[in-house]
Design a protein around this motif. Structure first.
Motif, PDB file in Angstrom:
ATOM      1  N   LYS A 100       3.940   5.751  -5.595  1.00 30.15           N
ATOM      2  CA  LYS A 100       4.025   5.755  -7.052  1.00 30.15           C
ATOM      3  C   LYS A 100       2.853   6.484  -7.716  1.00 30.15           C
ATOM      4  O   LYS A 100       3.006   7.025  -8.804  1.00 30.15           O
ATOM      5  CB  LYS A 100       4.074   4.320  -7.587  1.00 30.15           C
ATOM      6  N   TYR A 101       1.692   6.454  -7.079  1.00 26.18           N
ATOM      7  CA  TYR A 101       0.475   6.967  -7.729  1.00 26.18           C
ATOM      8  C   TYR A 101      -0.293   7.979  -6.870  1.00 26.18           C
ATOM      9  O   TYR A 101      -1.516   7.897  -6.761  1.00 26.18           O
ATOM     10  CB  TYR A 101      -0.447   5.790  -8.091  1.00 26.18           C
ATOM     11  N   TYR A 125       1.818   5.755 -14.358  1.00 28.25           N
ATOM     12  CA  TYR A 125       2.294   4.407 -14.683  1.00 28.25           C
ATOM     13  C   TYR A 125       3.510   4.485 -15.610  1.00 28.25           C
ATOM     14  O   TYR A 125       4.533   3.831 -15.367  1.00 28.25           O
ATOM     15  CB  TYR A 125       1.191   3.576 -15.340  1.00 28.25           C
ATOM     16  N   ILE A 126       3.407   5.280 -16.649  1.00 26.79           N
ATOM     17  CA  ILE A 126       4.494   5.397 -17.631  1.00 26.79           C
ATOM     18  C   ILE A 126       5.759   5.963 -16.983  1.00 26.79           C
ATOM     19  O   ILE A 126       6.869   5.551 -17.325  1.00 26.79           O
ATOM     20  CB  ILE A 126       4.031   6.246 -18.834  1.00 26.79           C
ATOM     21  N   ARG A 127       5.594   6.887 -16.050  1.00 29.00           N
ATOM     22  CA  ARG A 127       6.752   7.463 -15.355  1.00 29.00           C
ATOM     23  C   ARG A 127       7.540   6.418 -14.582  1.00 29.00           C
ATOM     24  O   ARG A 127       8.760   6.530 -14.427  1.00 29.00           O
ATOM     25  CB  ARG A 127       6.303   8.548 -14.368  1.00 29.00           C
ATOM     26  N   HIS A 128       6.849   5.408 -14.052  1.00 30.66           N
ATOM     27  CA  HIS A 128       7.493   4.432 -13.165  1.00 30.66           C
ATOM     28  C   HIS A 128       7.824   3.103 -13.826  1.00 30.66           C
ATOM     29  O   HIS A 128       8.350   2.211 -13.163  1.00 30.66           O
ATOM     30  CB  HIS A 128       6.613   4.181 -11.934  1.00 30.66           C
ATOM     31  N   LEU A 165       0.830  -1.212   0.000  1.00 30.51           N
ATOM     32  CA  LEU A 165       0.000   0.000   0.000  1.00 30.51           C
ATOM     33  C   LEU A 165       0.862   1.259   0.000  1.00 30.51           C
ATOM     34  O   LEU A 165       0.576   2.214  -0.727  1.00 30.51           O
ATOM     35  CB  LEU A 165      -0.954  -0.003   1.197  1.00 30.51           C
ATOM     36  N   SER A 166       1.948   1.258   0.771  1.00 30.87           N
ATOM     37  CA  SER A 166       2.811   2.443   0.812  1.00 30.87           C
ATOM     38  C   SER A 166       3.503   2.676  -0.534  1.00 30.87           C
ATOM     39  O   SER A 166       3.695   3.817  -0.952  1.00 30.87           O
ATOM     40  CB  SER A 166       3.845   2.334   1.932  1.00 30.87           C
ATOM     41  N   GLN A 167       3.871   1.595  -1.238  1.00 31.77           N
ATOM     42  CA  GLN A 167       4.475   1.742  -2.561  1.00 31.77           C
ATOM     43  C   GLN A 167       3.463   2.298  -3.562  1.00 31.77           C
ATOM     44  O   GLN A 167       3.810   3.129  -4.400  1.00 31.77           O
ATOM     45  CB  GLN A 167       5.007   0.402  -3.060  1.00 31.77           C
ATOM     46  N   ILE A 168       2.234   1.840  -3.481  1.00 32.44           N
ATOM     47  CA  ILE A 168       1.186   2.342  -4.372  1.00 32.44           C
ATOM     48  C   ILE A 168       0.968   3.832  -4.137  1.00 32.44           C
ATOM     49  O   ILE A 168       0.891   4.618  -5.087  1.00 32.44           O
ATOM     50  CB  ILE A 168      -0.123   1.550  -4.182  1.00 32.44           C
TER      51      ILE A 168
END
Length: 130
Positions: A10-11, A61-64, A4-7
């Motif tokens: 990233k987003y 999404y494309i950035r990561h 959850l923390s990564q999501i």
């Protein structure tokens, strides 16, 4: 699988946009504006809300990711937002007394998501490979 923390890391903009769509879809009323006289203004708003939110999802999404996973994108940036729009229309119809669900609103949501997918796919195909 992302935690959850990564999501959230990233987003963050995608999550914020999704939260705004939920809030705007379920608030009991809106003040009148001069734009109320524009034909189908509410449908244009749906197209912009869902198109804008999905464009943000694609861009983050494309950035990561250097190589897109089109199956994940199809689910998270296309099917999931359409399902969310359907759920929100049902919630408006059956769980609020001041809003109503509308098939044309859902069609406008799908239109916005589809336009964002076209933009996202174009970005994926046209960006230089790293």
């Amino acid at each position: 699988m992302l935690s959850l923390s990564q999501i959230v890391r990233k987003y963050p903009c995608s999550i914020l946009c999704i939260a705004v769509v939920w809030i705007l879809s379920l608030v009991p009323f809106f003040p009148e504006t001069p734009l109320d006289n524009v034909v189908f203004i509410d449908k244009w708003v749906h197209i912009l809300m869902y198109g804008g939110t999905c464009c943000v999802i694609w861009i983050e999404y494309i950035r990561h990711h250097t190589k897109p996973d089109y199956e994940k994108l199809f689910f998270w940036a296309f099917l999931a937002p359409i399902a969310m729009g359907g759920v929100l229309e049902l919630l408006q119809e059956y769980c609020t007394s001041t809003r109503n669900g509308n098939w044309l609103d859902l069609a406008a949501n799908v239109t916005g998501v589809t336009l964002a997918a076209v933009v996202g796919l174009a970005i994926c195909l046209l960006r230089p490979r790293r």
